[in-house]
Enzyme design. Structure first.
Site, PDB file in Angstrom:
ATOM      1  N   TYR A 154       0.809  -1.340  -0.011  1.00 59.50           N
ATOM      2  CA  TYR A 154      -0.032  -0.100   0.072  1.00 59.50           C
ATOM      3  C   TYR A 154       0.754   1.223   0.000  1.00 59.50           C
ATOM      4  CZ  TYR A 154      -3.978   3.056   1.851  1.00 59.50           C
ATOM      5  OH  TYR A 154      -4.730   4.076   1.776  1.00 59.50           O
ATOM      6  N   LYS A 158       0.708   4.071  -2.803  1.00 56.96           N
ATOM      7  CA  LYS A 158       0.474   5.664  -2.425  1.00 56.96           C
ATOM      8  C   LYS A 158       1.642   6.549  -2.863  1.00 56.96           C
ATOM      9  CE  LYS A 158      -3.855   5.235  -1.340  1.00 56.96           C
ATOM     10  NZ  LYS A 158      -4.730   5.382  -2.677  1.00 56.96           N
TER      11      LYS A 158
HETATM   12  P1  NAD Z   1     -13.421   2.085   1.248  1.00 53.62           P
HETATM   13  O1  NAD Z   1     -12.920   0.869   1.528  1.00 53.62           O
HETATM   14  O2  NAD Z   1     -14.476   2.548   2.244  1.00 53.62           O
HETATM   15  O3  NAD Z   1     -13.906   2.346   0.034  1.00 53.62           O
HETATM   16  C1  NAD Z   1     -13.280   2.000  -1.221  1.00 53.62           C
HETATM   17  C2  NAD Z   1     -14.253   1.883  -2.484  1.00 53.62           C
HETATM   18  O4  NAD Z   1     -13.437   1.234  -3.361  1.00 53.62           O
HETATM   19  C3  NAD Z   1     -15.463   0.759  -2.252  1.00 53.62           C
HETATM   20  O5  NAD Z   1     -16.576   1.103  -2.682  1.00 53.62           O
HETATM   21  C4  NAD Z   1     -14.847  -0.353  -3.245  1.00 53.62           C
HETATM   22  O6  NAD Z   1     -15.903  -1.321  -3.545  1.00 53.62           O
HETATM   23  C5  NAD Z   1     -14.088   0.168  -4.191  1.00 53.62           C
HETATM   24  N1  NAD Z   1     -13.243  -0.315  -5.152  1.00 53.62           N
HETATM   25  C6  NAD Z   1     -12.183  -1.326  -4.382  1.00 53.62           C
HETATM   26  N2  NAD Z   1     -11.541  -1.810  -5.367  1.00 53.62           N
HETATM   27  C7  NAD Z   1     -11.958  -1.284  -6.612  1.00 53.62           C
HETATM   28  C8  NAD Z   1     -11.870  -1.614  -8.239  1.00 53.62           C
HETATM   29  N3  NAD Z   1     -11.027  -2.516  -8.438  1.00 53.62           N
HETATM   30  N4  NAD Z   1     -12.669  -1.071  -8.806  1.00 53.62           N
HETATM   31  C9  NAD Z   1     -13.474  -0.097  -8.677  1.00 53.62           C
HETATM   32  N5  NAD Z   1     -13.748   0.292  -7.489  1.00 53.62           N
HETATM   33  C10 NAD Z   1     -12.988  -0.421  -6.446  1.00 53.62           C
HETATM   34  O7  NAD Z   1     -12.095   2.857   1.452  1.00 53.62           O
HETATM   35  P2  NAD Z   1     -11.918   4.567   1.931  1.00 53.62           P
HETATM   36  O8  NAD Z   1     -11.461   4.573   3.247  1.00 53.62           O
HETATM   37  O9  NAD Z   1     -13.160   5.266   1.439  1.00 53.62           O
HETATM   38  O10 NAD Z   1     -10.626   4.882   1.001  1.00 53.62           O
HETATM   39  C11 NAD Z   1     -10.967   5.842  -0.209  1.00 53.62           C
HETATM   40  C12 NAD Z   1      -9.360   5.993  -1.090  1.00 53.62           C
HETATM   41  O11 NAD Z   1      -8.819   6.769   0.176  1.00 53.62           O
HETATM   42  C13 NAD Z   1      -8.581   4.687  -1.156  1.00 53.62           C
HETATM   43  O12 NAD Z   1      -7.805   5.051  -2.162  1.00 53.62           O
HETATM   44  C14 NAD Z   1      -7.694   4.555   0.370  1.00 53.62           C
HETATM   45  O13 NAD Z   1      -6.343   3.932  -0.135  1.00 53.62           O
HETATM   46  C15 NAD Z   1      -7.529   6.266   0.454  1.00 53.62           C
HETATM   47  N6  NAD Z   1      -7.358   6.423   1.908  1.00 53.62           N
HETATM   48  C16 NAD Z   1      -7.980   6.102   2.780  1.00 53.62           C
HETATM   49  C17 NAD Z   1      -7.840   6.347   4.176  1.00 53.62           C
HETATM   50  C18 NAD Z   1      -8.597   6.294   5.237  1.00 53.62           C
HETATM   51  O14 NAD Z   1      -7.980   6.215   6.438  1.00 53.62           O
HETATM   52  N7  NAD Z   1      -9.809   5.441   5.239  1.00 53.62           N
HETATM   53  C19 NAD Z   1      -6.480   6.959   4.234  1.00 53.62           C
HETATM   54  C20 NAD Z   1      -5.584   7.403   3.341  1.00 53.62           C
HETATM   55  C21 NAD Z   1      -6.085   7.024   2.010  1.00 53.62           C
END
Ligand code: NAD
Length: 253
Positions: A154, A158
């Site tokens: 990851y 990122k």
């Molecule tokens: P989440 O798991 O709640 O939602 C992710 C969504 O992406 C889901 O609806 C899933 O079905 C969809 N997804 C997964 N694989 C896919 C694919 N191959 N094609 C299309 N859709 C797909 O995650 P989140 O926490 O809302 O995170 C969203 C983004 O933010 C991600 O890129 C994550 O890495 C990044 N992020 C999150 C956090 C955190 O603390 N939650 C921190 C830093 C970065």
């Protein structure tokens, strides 16, 4: 927005979490939004929320790491909403493990969804943006880009998102297109809830513990990220490009 017809925004992983909040925010800002997620049915809730508030959105099923599905998604979006000029590469997955236990598929899945997915989506979207002489791309990075135990896959993805973003900014700037990355810290979503579960902690306790290490003394919300994306995709942000905005409640070491 100055146009008669709304600009079209594509948000990936928009069925829930940060992507859903971003889709809702961009619709409230006046964009027509394509809610892209693995299954079309998964995006229905987000679409309903947007339409109930008077906005315009469609749910589109596509795996962002699959070139054919990405091409089909853009064809549909262009036909139903118009050529997209805003793209938010948000779809993501975790496959956390310490290096010695990390499988090849843990590595490939994470790199495929985040990095290859952002590449395929951006490559497909740039055509419409170049034609329009205007575009905004926002890629979701993470504070984990700086390194995080158990996240070799990851954090590599990122950090890769940041280099990818800067390159897009350099290549596409002359077409009126900006590219920026948002790097969230701890945001309360299903993703962080799953991490709490994996380490055997109650999610509320997990969030409380995380908040004590954050200068503003709280964890982030999906709306915190949506707000930053809203700024970066706005017309007025046209001189902000190739940047990584950490949205983490404080500076990171
Ligand atoms: P989440 O798991 O709640 O939602 C992710 C969504 O992406 C889901 O609806 C899933 O079905 C969809 N997804 C997964 N694989 C896919 C694919 N191959 N094609 C299309 N859709 C797909 O995650 P989140 O926490 O809302 O995170 C969203 C983004 O933010 C991600 O890129 C994550 O890495 C990044 N992020 C999150 C956090 C955190 O603390 N939650 C921190 C830093 C970065």
């Amino acid at each position: 927005m100055s146009e008669q017809t709304p600009r079209v925004a594509v948000v990936t992983g928009a069925a829930r979490g940060i992507g859903a909040a971003t889709a809702v925010r961009l619709a409230a800002d006046g964009y027509a939004v394509a809610v892209v997620d693995l299954e079309e049915s998964a995006g229905k809730d987000t679409v309903e929320k947007i339409t109930a508030a008077g906005g315009k959105a469609i749910a589109v099923g596509a795996d962002v790491s699959n070139a054919d599905q990405v091409a089909a998604a853009f064809e549909r979006i262009a036909a139903e909403l118009g050529g997209p000029t805003i793209l938010v590469n948000n779809a993501g997955v975790l496959r956390d493990n310490l290096l010695f236990k990390m499988s090849e598929s843990d590595w490939d899945t994470v790199l495929d969804v985040h990095l290859k997915g952002a590449f395929l989506m951006s490559r497909a979207a740039q055509k419409y943006m170049v034609d329009a002489g205007y575009g905004r791309i926002v890629n979701l990075s993470s504070s984990s880009a700086l390194g995080n135990r158990g996240q070799a896959n990851y954090s590599a993805a990122k950090a890769g998102m940041q280099g990818f973003t800067k390159t897009l900014a350099k290549e596409l700037g002359k077409f009126g297109i900006t590219a920026n990355a948002v790097a969230p810290g701890f945001i309360a979503t299903d993703m962080t809830a799953a991490t709490a579960k994996r380490v055997g902690m109650d999610f509320e306790d997990f969030k409380k513990a995380a908040a004590t290490a954050i200068p503003v003394q709280r964890v982030g919300t999906p709306e915190d990220i949506a707000h930053t994306v809203s700024f970066l995709v706005s017309e007025g942000a046209g001189f902000v490009s190739g940047q990584v905005v950490y949205v983490a409640g404080g500076p990171l070491d």
